[in-house]
Design a protein around this motif. Sequence first.
Motif, PDB file in Angstrom:
ATOM      1  N   LEU A 197       0.821  -1.209   0.000  1.00 26.04           N
ATOM      2  CA  LEU A 197       0.000   0.000   0.000  1.00 26.04           C
ATOM      3  C   LEU A 197       0.854   1.258   0.000  1.00 26.04           C
ATOM      4  N   LYS A 198       1.963   1.209   0.729  1.00 31.40           N
ATOM      5  CA  LYS A 198       2.868   2.356   0.759  1.00 31.40           C
ATOM      6  C   LYS A 198       3.399   2.653  -0.645  1.00 31.40           C
ATOM      7  N   GLY A 199       3.730   1.602  -1.389  1.00 28.05           N
ATOM      8  CA  GLY A 199       4.236   1.773  -2.750  1.00 28.05           C
ATOM      9  C   GLY A 199       3.197   2.320  -3.700  1.00 28.05           C
ATOM     10  N   ARG A 200       1.924   2.271  -3.303  1.00 28.29           N
ATOM     11  CA  ARG A 200       0.839   2.784  -4.155  1.00 28.29           C
ATOM     12  C   ARG A 200       0.270   4.092  -3.619  1.00 28.29           C
ATOM     13  N   GLY A 201       0.978   4.698  -2.689  1.00 28.82           N
ATOM     14  CA  GLY A 201       0.579   6.023  -2.206  1.00 28.82           C
ATOM     15  C   GLY A 201      -0.378   6.021  -1.038  1.00 28.82           C
ATOM     16  N   PHE A 202      -0.597   4.862  -0.447  1.00 29.97           N
ATOM     17  CA  PHE A 202      -1.471   4.779   0.715  1.00 29.97           C
ATOM     18  C   PHE A 202      -0.645   4.740   2.003  1.00 29.97           C
ATOM     19  N   THR A 203      -1.248   5.208   3.094  1.00 35.88           N
ATOM     20  CA  THR A 203      -0.663   5.056   4.423  1.00 35.88           C
ATOM     21  C   THR A 203      -1.472   3.999   5.163  1.00 35.88           C
ATOM     22  N   CYS A 204      -0.782   3.066   5.827  1.00 39.99           N
ATOM     23  CA  CYS A 204      -1.485   1.964   6.485  1.00 39.99           C
ATOM     24  C   CYS A 204      -0.908   1.734   7.879  1.00 39.99           C
ATOM     25  N   PHE A 205      -1.785   1.740   8.876  1.00 40.23           N
ATOM     26  CA  PHE A 205      -1.430   1.345  10.231  1.00 40.23           C
ATOM     27  C   PHE A 205      -2.133   0.022  10.526  1.00 40.23           C
ATOM     28  N   MET A 206      -1.443  -0.887  11.175  1.00 38.44           N
ATOM     29  CA  MET A 206      -2.016  -2.200  11.482  1.00 38.44           C
ATOM     30  C   MET A 206      -2.168  -2.350  12.995  1.00 38.44           C
ATOM     31  N   GLU A 207      -3.390  -2.592  13.464  1.00 41.09           N
ATOM     32  CA  GLU A 207      -3.656  -2.887  14.868  1.00 41.09           C
ATOM     33  C   GLU A 207      -4.227  -4.300  14.949  1.00 41.09           C
ATOM     34  N   LYS A 208      -3.384  -5.218  15.438  1.00 45.93           N
ATOM     35  CA  LYS A 208      -3.726  -6.639  15.383  1.00 45.93           C
ATOM     36  C   LYS A 208      -3.987  -6.992  13.919  1.00 45.93           C
ATOM     37  N   ASP A 209      -5.206  -7.453  13.597  1.00 46.16           N
ATOM     38  CA  ASP A 209      -5.523  -7.833  12.215  1.00 46.16           C
ATOM     39  C   ASP A 209      -6.387  -6.788  11.521  1.00 46.16           C
ATOM     40  N   ILE A 210      -6.461  -5.596  12.103  1.00 47.58           N
ATOM     41  CA  ILE A 210      -7.253  -4.511  11.531  1.00 47.58           C
ATOM     42  C   ILE A 210      -6.315  -3.488  10.898  1.00 47.58           C
ATOM     43  N   ALA A 211      -6.556  -3.169   9.620  1.00 47.60           N
ATOM     44  CA  ALA A 211      -5.756  -2.169   8.906  1.00 47.60           C
ATOM     45  C   ALA A 211      -6.527  -0.862   8.837  1.00 47.60           C
ATOM     46  N   ILE A 212      -5.864   0.246   9.211  1.00 42.54           N
ATOM     47  CA  ILE A 212      -6.428   1.588   9.059  1.00 42.54           C
ATOM     48  C   ILE A 212      -5.690   2.219   7.890  1.00 42.54           C
ATOM     49  N   ILE A 213      -6.416   2.518   6.832  1.00 46.08           N
ATOM     50  CA  ILE A 213      -5.800   2.910   5.557  1.00 46.08           C
ATOM     51  C   ILE A 213      -6.210   4.328   5.197  1.00 46.08           C
ATOM     52  N   ASN A 214      -5.267   5.115   4.714  1.00 51.56           N
ATOM     53  CA  ASN A 214      -5.515   6.487   4.286  1.00 51.56           C
ATOM     54  C   ASN A 214      -5.041   6.635   2.830  1.00 51.56           C
ATOM     55  N   GLY A 215      -5.909   7.186   1.993  1.00 52.31           N
ATOM     56  CA  GLY A 215      -5.546   7.338   0.585  1.00 52.31           C
ATOM     57  C   GLY A 215      -6.651   8.006  -0.192  1.00 52.31           C
ATOM     58  N   ASN A 216      -6.622   7.865  -1.514  1.00 53.41           N
ATOM     59  CA  ASN A 216      -7.607   8.563  -2.351  1.00 53.41           C
ATOM     60  C   ASN A 216      -8.352   7.657  -3.319  1.00 53.41           C
ATOM     61  N   ASN A 217      -7.723   6.580  -3.814  1.00 53.60           N
ATOM     62  CA  ASN A 217      -8.290   5.821  -4.920  1.00 53.60           C
ATOM     63  C   ASN A 217      -8.843   4.479  -4.444  1.00 53.60           C
ATOM     64  N   VAL A 218     -10.168   4.389  -4.294  1.00 52.46           N
ATOM     65  CA  VAL A 218     -10.779   3.165  -3.782  1.00 52.46           C
ATOM     66  C   VAL A 218     -10.631   2.018  -4.782  1.00 52.46           C
ATOM     67  N   GLN A 219     -10.698   2.322  -6.097  1.00 50.84           N
ATOM     68  CA  GLN A 219     -10.548   1.262  -7.096  1.00 50.84           C
ATOM     69  C   GLN A 219      -9.149   0.637  -7.022  1.00 50.84           C
ATOM     70  N   GLN A 220      -8.149   1.494  -6.839  1.00 51.63           N
ATOM     71  CA  GLN A 220      -6.782   0.994  -6.738  1.00 51.63           C
ATOM     72  C   GLN A 220      -6.606   0.183  -5.450  1.00 51.63           C
ATOM     73  N   LEU A 221      -7.257   0.618  -4.381  1.00 46.78           N
ATOM     74  CA  LEU A 221      -7.165  -0.095  -3.108  1.00 46.78           C
ATOM     75  C   LEU A 221      -7.796  -1.484  -3.222  1.00 46.78           C
ATOM     76  N   GLN A 222      -8.989  -1.554  -3.785  1.00 45.96           N
ATOM     77  CA  GLN A 222      -9.660  -2.842  -3.918  1.00 45.96           C
ATOM     78  C   GLN A 222      -8.902  -3.756  -4.880  1.00 45.96           C
ATOM     79  N   ALA A 223      -8.372  -3.186  -5.947  1.00 39.41           N
ATOM     80  CA  ALA A 223      -7.606  -3.986  -6.907  1.00 39.41           C
ATOM     81  C   ALA A 223      -6.349  -4.547  -6.250  1.00 39.41           C
ATOM     82  N   PHE A 224      -5.728  -3.756  -5.379  1.00 40.53           N
ATOM     83  CA  PHE A 224      -4.545  -4.246  -4.684  1.00 40.53           C
ATOM     84  C   PHE A 224      -4.879  -5.459  -3.823  1.00 40.53           C
ATOM     85  N   PHE A 225      -5.963  -5.358  -3.054  1.00 41.24           N
ATOM     86  CA  PHE A 225      -6.343  -6.470  -2.188  1.00 41.24           C
ATOM     87  C   PHE A 225      -6.743  -7.707  -2.996  1.00 41.24           C
ATOM     88  N   GLU A 226      -7.447  -7.488  -4.101  1.00 39.82           N
ATOM     89  CA  GLU A 226      -7.828  -8.624  -4.944  1.00 39.82           C
ATOM     90  C   GLU A 226      -6.598  -9.290  -5.548  1.00 39.82           C
TER      91      GLU A 226
END
Length: 503
Positions: A197-226
């Motif tokens: 996510l960092k390489g794609r311009g997102f900021t991500c904090f992980m608390e246990k198994d929960i990710a808190i993500i900050n960014g702009n492009n939801v399509q890019q985020l979902q595509a990354f996870f897929e």
Amino acid sequence: MAIERGRLLIVDDEILIRQGIKHYINWEQEGFEIVGEAAHGKEALELIEVVKPDIILTDIVMPIMDGEELTRILKEQYPQIGVIVLSSFGDFDYVRSTFQNGVLDYILKPKLNSDSLLTALRKMKQQIAGQKLPEKNEGNSYIEQSIRKMLSGYDIEKHCDKIAAIFPAENYWLAAIQTTGEQAHMDTFKTEIISGLKGRGFTCFMEKDIAIINGNNVQQLQAFFEGMASEHMELRVVLTDSFDDFTLIGKHYKDTLVKLINTRFYFPEIPVLTTQVFSEKTPELEAFHLDWFISEFKSKRFDTALSYVEEYAANISSNFMLDVYEYKSFFSNIIFNITILLGNMEYNVKKLEQEKYTYLRGIEEAATADQVGLQLQRFLIEAKRTIDVLLEQPDSINIKRIISYLNEHFQEQLTLTNVANHFHFNPSYLSSYFSTHMKEGFSEYLNRVRIEEASKLLTAGTEPISEISGIVGYSDHSYFCKVFKKMKGLSPSQFRRKQWVEK
């Protein structure tokens, strides 16, 4: 770092333990000070900023927040505080996890005394005095603490400058990272997610198994996870919609993410589960007709009753809005009810009883709805086998029990219905069952037993005929006379006179 007097915070849900420790030792003389006490981990965390302890003495098993969770948070947020665990358990494996979170000693409560406690505290005091604290980024520390507080249900104030320094984009998402495989792979998944996510311009904090993500492009985020899920077949992700306020993390966690995690139970095959699933319609589900089911089962209409269970189980599995606990409870209750019903109907349920808890444990541990359904199917196969075994045996044992019951209770107000209920039969089934095995109907047999007893009383006794009719089970005297004459060819009074003349 020198500690002139060690400041102690006692954490234990038993007030007697806390009071005992407080008054057990002359703390000032020994170089320590009791600065506070708490009944559970959450209360302890609230006190830390106020009383600023050097050492925390904590129990393991507590309500609300236990010692294991407390030590994990202390390691991350307050690494300078020393922790000693008190445990009622002698098994070291139980407290081993706390040692991974920085605990340096533990004491068994049954062995708690002044010497053991002071020895551990002095050792801890020396270690604290000599340790060098790791440097920590103030902004990141604030964000991490804020996230943990919000996920735990606390509200926080919005400090825009600190948030903007860490999260420059407008949109936030919450994601739950899950796996269908070994939990050992989770750390690898989380590391790859943060880096990717960092390489794609997102900021991500992980608390246990929960990710808190900050960014702009939801399509890019979902595509990354897929793409991640495609590369790692066992990886599963649950992703909320975006929101624009950092302080709403707790609300979206509670209102959306937890709901999606519950829904994942019904959709294990979808790699990235989003709120789009909520747009799908669920079938309307009626309440399970338990009374009808029991009636059918007791009447031995097993095919109808069990088909209803299987059909209902299929329908309930399509209702993904149903709470997982409620879903599992339905299947567990069905297994309990069928086992009890078969036992009451005198089927041999020994094997079912032995394996029942295997099915129930399988339901409790199931990660998906399909796994729960599989446990029910296995149980029903064994239940049908139990039923078939008895159906293939002669019914002589059952008919003997019914005959014995009628012979013993004929003086009571017996009816086809109440006898059928006693033996868990449907009345119409009992009537057919009885006629098949006795070559006469239920009423004919009961009347024959009663009239034979009445004949004995008429011959040997002097009781009035009206009393005899009641003694043998007839509430209607005229009906008794009618039945008697039909079976004996004489009225009761004629029968009595004839017997006396013949004597």
